[in-house]
Design an enzyme around this catalytic site. Structure first.
Site, PDB file in Angstrom:
ATOM      1  N   ASN A  55       0.821  -1.222   0.000  1.00  0.00           N
ATOM      2  CA  ASN A  55       0.000   0.000   0.000  1.00  0.00           C
ATOM      3  C   ASN A  55       0.851   1.266   0.000  1.00  0.00           C
ATOM      4  OD1 ASN A  55      -3.066  -0.472   0.230  1.00  0.00           O
ATOM      5  ND2 ASN A  55      -2.166  -2.068   1.496  1.00  0.00           N
ATOM      6  N   ASN A  98       4.724   1.176  -0.695  1.00  0.00           N
ATOM      7  CA  ASN A  98       5.828   1.061  -1.652  1.00  0.00           C
ATOM      8  C   ASN A  98       5.687  -0.141  -2.573  1.00  0.00           C
ATOM      9  OD1 ASN A  98       7.546   3.320  -0.924  1.00  0.00           O
ATOM     10  ND2 ASN A  98       7.847   2.261   1.025  1.00  0.00           N
ATOM     11  N   GLY A 147      -4.697 -11.211   1.899  1.00  0.00           N
ATOM     12  CA  GLY A 147      -3.740 -10.361   1.201  1.00  0.00           C
ATOM     13  C   GLY A 147      -2.673 -11.218   0.526  1.00  0.00           C
ATOM     14  N   ASP A 170       0.330 -10.608  -0.205  1.00  0.00           N
ATOM     15  CA  ASP A 170       1.640 -10.520   0.466  1.00  0.00           C
ATOM     16  C   ASP A 170       1.730 -11.528   1.610  1.00  0.00           C
ATOM     17  OD1 ASP A 170      -0.346  -8.967   1.749  1.00  0.00           O
ATOM     18  OD2 ASP A 170       1.101  -7.519   2.554  1.00  0.00           O
ATOM     19  N   ARG A 171       0.612 -11.780   2.276  1.00  0.00           N
ATOM     20  CA  ARG A 171       0.612 -12.723   3.396  1.00  0.00           C
ATOM     21  C   ARG A 171       0.747 -14.158   2.893  1.00  0.00           C
ATOM     22  NH1 ARG A 171      -4.274 -11.171   7.197  1.00  0.00           N
ATOM     23  NH2 ARG A 171      -2.863 -11.971   8.793  1.00  0.00           N
ATOM     24  N   ASP A 204       5.272  -9.084   9.692  1.00  0.00           N
ATOM     25  CA  ASP A 204       5.690  -8.208   8.587  1.00  0.00           C
ATOM     26  C   ASP A 204       5.335  -6.758   8.921  1.00  0.00           C
ATOM     27  OD1 ASP A 204       6.132  -6.839   6.182  1.00  0.00           O
ATOM     28  OD2 ASP A 204       5.460  -8.519   4.948  1.00  0.00           O
ATOM     29  N   THR A 245       2.858  -1.253   5.763  1.00  0.00           N
ATOM     30  CA  THR A 245       1.813  -0.258   6.013  1.00  0.00           C
ATOM     31  C   THR A 245       0.975  -0.710   7.208  1.00  0.00           C
ATOM     32  OG1 THR A 245       1.770   0.113   3.647  1.00  0.00           O
ATOM     33  CG2 THR A 245      -0.059   1.027   4.934  1.00  0.00           C
TER      34      THR A 245
HETATM   35  N1  LIG Z   1      13.920   3.871  11.344  1.00  0.00           N
HETATM   36  C1  LIG Z   1      12.902   3.958  10.490  1.00  0.00           C
HETATM   37  N2  LIG Z   1      11.924   4.874  10.690  1.00  0.00           N
HETATM   38  C2  LIG Z   1      10.888   4.972   9.853  1.00  0.00           C
HETATM   39  N3  LIG Z   1      10.719   4.201   8.791  1.00  0.00           N
HETATM   40  C3  LIG Z   1      11.667   3.283   8.536  1.00  0.00           C
HETATM   41  C4  LIG Z   1      12.787   3.090   9.355  1.00  0.00           C
HETATM   42  N4  LIG Z   1      13.537   2.074   8.844  1.00  0.00           N
HETATM   43  C5  LIG Z   1      12.882   1.653   7.749  1.00  0.00           C
HETATM   44  N5  LIG Z   1      11.767   2.363   7.560  1.00  0.00           N
HETATM   45  C6  LIG Z   1      10.751   2.264   6.525  1.00  0.00           C
HETATM   46  O1  LIG Z   1      10.528   0.939   6.196  1.00  0.00           O
HETATM   47  C7  LIG Z   1       9.976   0.935   4.903  1.00  0.00           C
HETATM   48  C8  LIG Z   1      10.297  -0.321   4.206  1.00  0.00           C
HETATM   49  O2  LIG Z   1       9.434  -1.269   4.731  1.00  0.00           O
HETATM   50  P1  LIG Z   1       8.542  -2.231   3.887  1.00  0.00           P
HETATM   51  O3  LIG Z   1       8.948  -2.222   2.471  1.00  0.00           O
HETATM   52  O4  LIG Z   1       8.539  -3.494   4.621  1.00  0.00           O
HETATM   53  O5  LIG Z   1       7.118  -1.600   4.074  1.00  0.00           O
HETATM   54  P2  LIG Z   1       6.396  -0.392   3.338  1.00  0.00           P
HETATM   55  O6  LIG Z   1       6.980  -0.241   1.997  1.00  0.00           O
HETATM   56  O7  LIG Z   1       6.431   0.790   4.241  1.00  0.00           O
HETATM   57  O8  LIG Z   1       4.918  -0.951   3.345  1.00  0.00           O
HETATM   58  P3  LIG Z   1       4.117  -1.756   2.224  1.00  0.00           P
HETATM   59  O9  LIG Z   1       4.953  -2.962   1.897  1.00  0.00           O
HETATM   60  O10 LIG Z   1       2.856  -2.074   2.924  1.00  0.00           O
HETATM   61  O11 LIG Z   1       4.003  -0.810   1.098  1.00  0.00           O
HETATM   62  C9  LIG Z   1      10.544   2.115   4.158  1.00  0.00           C
HETATM   63  O12 LIG Z   1       9.498   2.839   3.566  1.00  0.00           O
HETATM   64  C10 LIG Z   1      11.190   2.937   5.251  1.00  0.00           C
HETATM   65  O13 LIG Z   1      10.660   4.243   5.224  1.00  0.00           O
HETATM   66  C1  LIG Z   2      -3.150  -6.406   5.575  1.00  0.00           C
HETATM   67  C2  LIG Z   2      -2.440  -5.903   4.346  1.00  0.00           C
HETATM   68  C3  LIG Z   2      -2.834  -4.451   4.081  1.00  0.00           C
HETATM   69  C4  LIG Z   2      -0.926  -5.966   4.652  1.00  0.00           C
HETATM   70  O1  LIG Z   2      -0.173  -5.563   3.554  1.00  0.00           O
HETATM   71  C5  LIG Z   2      -2.744  -6.796   3.113  1.00  0.00           C
HETATM   72  O2  LIG Z   2      -2.292  -8.077   3.355  1.00  0.00           O
HETATM   73  C6  LIG Z   2      -4.218  -6.829   2.789  1.00  0.00           C
HETATM   74  O3  LIG Z   2      -4.726  -5.923   2.196  1.00  0.00           O
HETATM   75  N1  LIG Z   2      -4.904  -7.948   3.185  1.00  0.00           N
HETATM   76  C7  LIG Z   2      -6.294  -8.201   2.912  1.00  0.00           C
HETATM   77  C8  LIG Z   2      -7.026  -8.767   4.090  1.00  0.00           C
HETATM   78  C9  LIG Z   2      -6.426 -10.016   4.690  1.00  0.00           C
HETATM   79  O4  LIG Z   2      -5.251 -10.342   4.478  1.00  0.00           O
HETATM   80  O5  LIG Z   2      -7.145 -10.725   5.392  1.00  0.00           O
HETATM   81  K   LIG Z   3       5.770  -5.334   2.407  1.00  0.00           K
END
Ligand SMILES: Nc1ncnc2c1ncn2[C@@H]1O[C@H](COP(=O)(O)OP(=O)(O)OP(=O)(O)O)[C@@H](O)[C@H]1O
Ligand SMILES: CC(C)(CO)[C@@H](O)C(=O)NCCC(=O)O
Ligand SMILES: [K+]
Length: 256
Positions: A9, A11, A107, A109-110, A129, A132
């Site tokens: 959501n 990145n 999801g 990713d899960r 994990d 977001t």
């Molecule tokens: N010390 C820190 N403080 C804040 N954020 C951090 C820190 N270290 C890493 N991050 C964040 O972690 C993120 C990378 O994490 P990850 O890719 O697992 O999740 P995401 O991209 O935030 O979420 P999603 O996968 O749901 O889009 C980066 O966006 C970075 O900003």
């Molecule tokens: C929970 C998130 C947002 C984590 O990235 C994703 O896995 C998602 O949108 N899941 C849908 C609902 C579920 O996994 O039950």
């Molecule tokens: K992720």
């Protein structure tokens, strides 16, 4: 070569897998407006910058944002001349079962984390994990995804605190030395850091008690190393768990 795309959501991450290792990993923000042409310009530019000459002939996608899949499909079709494998779609087979309530859309990713965790460590796992959302995925002894926990993500909690309270600034999470803060920022950092440590410990302990068996805990996601400094609940840390799972799913679907 395989292009693995993990779209969260917040990145979106592209990784190139040559069958043995990841050649490079590129990260961009997730925006459903981004077109296939925009993705490709970004991708090509960074590959040239890194001096990588990759011949992509397969694409695998996990997306927690359904709307972005359309443009990623166009990208695969137009620039890599292939039909992508999309986790969660009926034509994408998984090497593990999914045992949840009928009609639940887990999801992707899960599911990918579950496949990766089972491939690396076998069954009876809790995968935490930090994206977001902070998710806990529970993996049965046979690798099946059997449910879990969804909690608000760390950065989301900090953002919500800032937006809802006029006097609270926007801050980044760090590990405070002490629990009792003596200024606003320290108080907020303590609430989020030690609050999440409590959440991690409490939820993992309760899952283990509910399952009544020994389970390994795997942590992944950007903030996992930070929280590792506050808890000894994690047995393993995996930097690229989701990417590994995508390569396993790609192999599984090649096998006919
Ligand atoms: N010390 C820190 N403080 C804040 N954020 C951090 C820190 N270290 C890493 N991050 C964040 O972690 C993120 C990378 O994490 P990850 O890719 O697992 O999740 P995401 O991209 O935030 O979420 P999603 O996968 O749901 O889009 C980066 O966006 C970075 O900003
Ligand atoms: C929970 C998130 C947002 C984590 O990235 C994703 O896995 C998602 O949108 N899941 C849908 C609902 C579920 O996994 O039950
Ligand atoms: K992720």
């Amino acid at each position: 070569m395989l292009l693995a795309i993990d779209c969260g959501n917040t990145n979106t991450v592209f990784s190139i897998w040559d069958g043995t290792r990841f050649l490079c990993t590129l990260r961009t923000s997730t925006e459903h407006q981004r077109t296939a042409d925009q993705y490709f310009v970004w991708f090509k530019t960074l590959l040239a910058h890194h001096g990588i000459d990759a011949k992509i002939n397969a694409v695998v996608i996990s997306s927690t944002v359904p709307r972005v899949v359309f443009n990623l499909r166009v990208l695969s079709d137009r620039y890599f001349n292939c039909r992508p494998l999309v986790v969660g779609k009926p034509d994408c087979r998984l090497p593990v079962d999914v045992r949840v309530d009928a009609g639940t859309q887990v999801g992707p990713d899960r599911l990918v984390n579950t496949v990766a965790g089972y491939d690396l460590y076998g069954g009876d796992l809790i995968i935490v994990d930090f994206g977001t959302a902070t998710t806990f995925d529970v993996v049965d002894h046979d690798g099946a995804y059997i449910g879990g926990v969804i909690a608000p993500g760390v950065n989301l909690s900090l953002q919500a605190l800032h937006e809802a309270a006029a006097a609270l600034p926007h801050i980044d999470v760090t590990k405070p030395d002490r629990v009792i803060g003596t200024n606003t920022v320290d108080c907020m950092q303590s609430g989020v850091f030690w609050g999440y440590v409590g959440l991690i410990d409490g939820i993992c302990e309760r899952i283990k008690a509910e399952r009544g068996r020994a389970m390994k805990v795997i942590a992944t996601g950007g903030l996992a190393p930070l929280f590792q400094q506050g808890t000894d609940m994690f047995d393993m840390f995996e930097d690229d768990l989701t990417m590994h799972g995508l390569t396993v799913i790609h192999e599984h679907n090649k096998e006919g």
